[in-house]
Design an enzyme around this catalytic site. Structure first.
Site, PDB file in Angstrom:
ATOM      1  N   HIS A 162       0.864  -1.249   0.066  1.00 46.79           N
ATOM      2  CA  HIS A 162       0.053  -0.263  -0.057  1.00 46.79           C
ATOM      3  C   HIS A 162       0.803   1.164  -0.031  1.00 46.79           C
ATOM      4  O   HIS A 162       0.247   2.401  -0.361  1.00 46.79           O
ATOM      5  CB  HIS A 162      -0.882  -0.018   1.180  1.00 46.79           C
ATOM      6  CG  HIS A 162      -2.019  -1.036   1.310  1.00 46.79           C
ATOM      7  ND1 HIS A 162      -2.810  -1.301   0.063  1.00 46.79           N
ATOM      8  CD2 HIS A 162      -2.243  -2.042   2.170  1.00 46.79           C
ATOM      9  CE1 HIS A 162      -3.552  -2.230   0.253  1.00 46.79           C
ATOM     10  NE2 HIS A 162      -3.255  -2.665   1.677  1.00 46.79           N
ATOM     11  N   HIS A 197      -6.293  -7.363  -0.707  1.00 46.23           N
ATOM     12  CA  HIS A 197      -6.323  -5.881  -0.854  1.00 46.23           C
ATOM     13  C   HIS A 197      -5.383  -5.474  -2.091  1.00 46.23           C
ATOM     14  O   HIS A 197      -4.493  -6.046  -2.625  1.00 46.23           O
ATOM     15  CB  HIS A 197      -5.852  -5.175   0.081  1.00 46.23           C
ATOM     16  CG  HIS A 197      -6.415  -5.369   1.524  1.00 46.23           C
ATOM     17  ND1 HIS A 197      -5.627  -6.352   2.384  1.00 46.23           N
ATOM     18  CD2 HIS A 197      -7.170  -4.941   2.126  1.00 46.23           C
ATOM     19  CE1 HIS A 197      -6.903  -6.231   3.528  1.00 46.23           C
ATOM     20  NE2 HIS A 197      -7.765  -5.594   3.235  1.00 46.23           N
TER      21      HIS A 197
HETATM   22 ZN   LIG Z   1      -4.184  -7.402   2.542  1.00 41.72          ZN
END
Ligand SMILES: [Zn+2]
Length: 339
Positions: free
Chosen positions: A120, A163
């Site tokens: 991320h 994700h």
């Molecule tokens: Zn994740």
């Protein structure tokens, strides 16, 4: 040649009641010796190595925030402690050590078992439990002149964390030397990763947003029908895998449907694609996974795949939930990219 690994547990990078915590590795540690892989020493990444992906002002700011003590730096929440800057440098160093060992011929393939995770973290901001983008830093390193091996021209990053790896996508959105493919649960953090969101980079930036419950059957189709044409069309010289075991059906913070057998199938497919296209050069990088049993079983599944085993570890944990039909989504993604 051997399979190697690095292990960076960062025990002091910890925050009360946070899912990204040191005991994620509690069931992994006692199994490390059983994986038949050789452990490499790790040195911290240099700031100049981090700066190949991240703005030097972000690096300086993070160092300063960490020095002042525990803090929450984004709403995910992403935390830092006094040790987190050094922990994050060591985590990135763990991926660099694995990648360099594979590229200089010391190892056949590798797995960096590290935390904090990275996918991320964007060039301009740390977020989503991530400080530095470990996989992106390793990719940039491998593209550089001046290493102990000829610089690579093309690298693919495949991200099967639950994700979307917004940070990795942001790092390489306009870098045609690197392709990025992410499978992820649609509608959860960080909210990015729709399949039409990079129209300038068809076949190179490939997003596979999935419905709740997508599991072993769906991922087998994705491996055959999307991973394969993606790797065949891009022709990378190295494949990096952002391996997140939060895509397991009983992960506490997500709702996908993979089992340990599913992680083995996916990982073996990627190892086979690396054998076919990159002389076997593949490096797995740990991202998420918030149940310690899933992290240990998932890592065992990856090591089985790296060693060429047709079967994964003995963990009989099929999803008890029904799996939605992903045919329409797979077809529209393939049509979008022209695979
Ligand atoms: Zn994740």
């Amino acid at each position: 040649m051997s399979t190697v690994f690095t292990y960076v547990p960062s025990p002091k990078h910890v925050f009360p009641d946070h899912p990204e915590r040191p005991d994620r590795f509690d069931l992994l540690l006692p199994r490390l010796d059983s994986f038949g892989a050789q452990k490499l020493d790790v040195r911290p990444a240099l700031k100049e190595e981090i700066a190949r992906v991240h703005d030097p002002r972000l690096i300086a700011t993070l160092e300063e925030i960490c020095r002042e003590g525990p803090a929450v730096i984004d709403p995910a929440p992403t935390f830092v402690t006094r040790s987190s800057f050094e922990d994050a440098l060591l985590a990135s160093g763990g991926v660099l050590a694995c990648t360099r060992a594979v590229l200089n011929g010391a190892a056949r393939n590798a797995f960096a078992l590290i935390r904090p995770p990275g996918h991320h973290a964007e060039p301009q901001r740390a977020m989503g439990f991530c400080i530095f983008n470990n996989a992106a830093i390793a990719a940039r390193d491998a593209l550089l002149e001046g290493s102990e091996y000829p610089p690579l021209k093309r690298i693919a990053v495949v991200d099967y964390d639950a994700h979307h790896g917004n940070g990795t996508q942001a790092a390489f959105l306009d870098d045609e030397r690197v392709a990025y493919l992410s499978t992820h649960q649609w509608g959860i953090y960080p909210g990015t990763g729709w399949f039409e969101e990079a129209p300038h980079a068809k076949k190179r930036i490939v997003n596979v947003p999935l419905a709740t419950g997508a599991g072993d059957v769906t991922y087998r189709r994705i491996a055959d029908e999307i991973f394969t044409p993606f790797i065949r069309s891009f022709k990378p010289e190295l494949i990096l895998i952002s391996a997140g075991f939060d895509a397991h059906w009983n992960d506490p913070i997500t709702s996908l449907g993979l089992s340990t057998a599913g992680f083995h199938m996916l990982s073996k497919k990627l190892v086979d694609l690396a054998e076919e296209h990159c002389n076997g050069k593949i490096v797995f990088v740990l991202e998420g996974g918030y149940d310690p049993a899933n992290v240990a079983n998932g890592a065992a599944a990856v090591f089985s795949a790296l060693k060429g085993s047709p079967t994964g570890p003995d963990a009989n944990d099929p999803s008890p939930y029904p799996e939605p039909d992903a045919s329409k989504r797979i077809d529209e993604i393939n049509k979008w990219h022209g695979f």
